[in-house]
Design an enzyme around this catalytic site. Structure first.
Site, PDB file in Angstrom:
ATOM      1  N   ASP A 158     -11.506   3.689   4.466  1.00 50.49           N
ATOM      2  CA  ASP A 158     -12.056   2.332   4.457  1.00 50.49           C
ATOM      3  C   ASP A 158     -13.582   2.349   4.347  1.00 50.49           C
ATOM      4  O   ASP A 158     -14.195   1.323   4.021  1.00 50.49           O
ATOM      5  CB  ASP A 158     -11.698   1.619   5.768  1.00 50.49           C
ATOM      6  CG  ASP A 158     -10.515   0.684   5.626  1.00 50.49           C
ATOM      7  OD1 ASP A 158     -10.356   0.086   4.547  1.00 50.49           O
ATOM      8  OD2 ASP A 158      -9.767   0.547   6.610  1.00 50.49           O
ATOM      9  N   LYS A 189       0.841  -1.208   0.000  1.00 47.04           N
ATOM     10  CA  LYS A 189       0.000   0.000   0.000  1.00 47.04           C
ATOM     11  C   LYS A 189       0.872   1.253   0.000  1.00 47.04           C
ATOM     12  O   LYS A 189       0.623   2.209  -0.725  1.00 47.04           O
ATOM     13  CB  LYS A 189      -0.896   0.034   1.250  1.00 47.04           C
ATOM     14  CG  LYS A 189      -2.114  -0.859   1.187  1.00 47.04           C
ATOM     15  CD  LYS A 189      -2.826  -0.870   2.542  1.00 47.04           C
ATOM     16  CE  LYS A 189      -4.035  -1.790   2.531  1.00 47.04           C
ATOM     17  NZ  LYS A 189      -4.557  -2.085   3.861  1.00 47.04           N
ATOM     18  N   GLN A 196      -5.339  -1.139   9.875  1.00 50.68           N
ATOM     19  CA  GLN A 196      -5.433  -2.495   9.315  1.00 50.68           C
ATOM     20  C   GLN A 196      -6.172  -3.427  10.282  1.00 50.68           C
ATOM     21  O   GLN A 196      -5.843  -3.496  11.472  1.00 50.68           O
ATOM     22  CB  GLN A 196      -4.011  -3.023   9.033  1.00 50.68           C
ATOM     23  CG  GLN A 196      -3.952  -4.360   8.325  1.00 50.68           C
ATOM     24  CD  GLN A 196      -4.413  -4.310   6.870  1.00 50.68           C
ATOM     25  OE1 GLN A 196      -4.367  -3.282   6.225  1.00 50.68           O
ATOM     26  NE2 GLN A 196      -4.876  -5.435   6.366  1.00 50.68           N
TER      27      GLN A 196
HETATM   28  N1  GUN Z   1      -8.189  -6.250   6.440  1.00 49.88           N
HETATM   29  C1  GUN Z   1      -8.612  -6.950   5.361  1.00 49.88           C
HETATM   30  N2  GUN Z   1      -9.201  -6.137   4.464  1.00 49.88           N
HETATM   31  C2  GUN Z   1      -9.138  -4.891   4.994  1.00 49.88           C
HETATM   32  C3  GUN Z   1      -9.566  -3.623   4.519  1.00 49.88           C
HETATM   33  O1  GUN Z   1     -10.159  -3.460   3.442  1.00 49.88           O
HETATM   34  N3  GUN Z   1      -9.335  -2.582   5.367  1.00 49.88           N
HETATM   35  C4  GUN Z   1      -8.707  -2.731   6.570  1.00 49.88           C
HETATM   36  N4  GUN Z   1      -8.530  -1.648   7.310  1.00 49.88           N
HETATM   37  N5  GUN Z   1      -8.291  -3.893   7.013  1.00 49.88           N
HETATM   38  C5  GUN Z   1      -8.501  -4.971   6.226  1.00 49.88           C
END
Ligand code: GUN
Length: 297
Positions: free
Chosen positions: A121, A54, A98
């Site tokens: 998100d 990312k 996350q």
């Molecule tokens: N863990 C798995 N997918 C995601 C996501 O789309 N966002 C976040 N913050 N954590 C995740």
């Protein structure tokens, strides 16, 4: 194989290029650089790889990437303090914590501490409520990526039968809400659904997001349907190694479907592209600037 392959990797690259072009323009015309902060607790190797990727793509798109890698033992107050600092930082336009969080932390409390305008998100209850009532919101990255692929493949989705398998807050529920917003007839199936194969057989659009390797079988698929596989499951191979598979039996279903996403190379790359798009969108909104076309729901 008769189904067309939906190339999420290539599509995601075009989205990232669009984002980069818009970011360059923001810098030139408004001296603005979108900034994304990612917070990861603990040392889960898969999450670390994901967070690093990312960061790399954020920088490649011309945006600022900030990463907070904290020990799994980080206390709730400390995490909430960090979020408050990021909320108040004008150089940060997007905040992602996350998930999943270590068990001693209250996930809902943490997510709802993020400023809704910076919630790239789209998990904050304000964004869930706005989306559910058809108002402008931040849209969760994976469902947004799926929607972009579906629109690209099918154009207008209105009136189509859509079956979403899985009811998670991250994928299933927001996906169903987005498809309803597109005027699909939406069914959310889950572990208690009776006659799941019969339910899926109705669908023009199948979105599988259950985390069960190759669960969706060829004889569940209506001929010509569009199949979006969100699953990422690592399974053992007979040779003693491992490989990634989705929630869909790709070999079987691709003989029946009209179009299908592969794993890897389907939905996965779209998620990160949409995270970048959401960060750009958040930056434009907070600065009262027009949003780029086609990068949100
Ligand atoms: N863990 C798995 N997918 C995601 C996501 O789309 N966002 C976040 N913050 N954590 C995740």
């Amino acid at each position: 194989m008769t189904a067309d392959l939906i190339d999420g990797k290539a599509f995601a690259a075009t989205i990232r290029a669009q984002v980069a072009t818009h970011v360059a323009r923001l810098k030139e015309e408004h001296d603005l650089t979108p900034g994304l902060a990612v917070v990861l607790l603990g040392d889960d190797p898969a999450s670390q790889v994901y967070v690093r990727s990312k960061g790399k793509m954020t920088t490649e798109a011309g945006m600022t990437s900030v990463q907070h890698l904290l020990p799994a033992t980080t206390g709730q107050d400390e995490l909430l303090e960090l979020i408050a600092t990021l909320n108040a930082d004008p150089a940060i336009h997007g905040i992602l914590v996350q998930l999943p969080l270590p068990a001693h932390l209250d996930e809902a409390l943490v997510i709802n501490a993020i400023a809704p305008d910076k919630d790239v998100d789209g998990f904050h209850i304000s964004n869930v409520g706005l989306r559910g009532t058809g108002q402008r919101s931040m849209v969760p990255c994976t469902p947004l990526g799926c929607l972009m692929l579906l629109r690209d493949r099918l154009g207008d989705l209105s009136g189509l039968e859509a079956v979403v398998i899985g009811r998670s807050n991250i994928v299933g529920k927001p996906m169903a809400s987005l498809l309803l917003g597109e005027s699909c007839t939406v069914t959310t199936a889950h572990s208690r659904t009776r006659n799941l194969p019969d339910v899926v057989r109705r669908a023009d659009i199948v979105v599988a997001a259950v985390g069960r390797p190759e669960m969706v079988q060829a004889d569940w698929i209506k001929p010509g349907a569009t199949v979006i596989d969100v699953g990422v499951n690592r399974i053992a191979t007979p040779e003693g190694g491992t490989r990634l598979v989705g929630d869909v039996d790709f070999a079987g279903c691709s003989a029946v479907a009209g179009a299908i996403t592969p794993v890897p190379g389907g939905v996965g790359p779209m998620t990160i592209a949409c995270l970048l798009a959401n960060t750009l969108t958040a930056c434009c909104r907070v600065n009262g600037l027009p949003e780029p076309d086609g990068l949100t729901a």
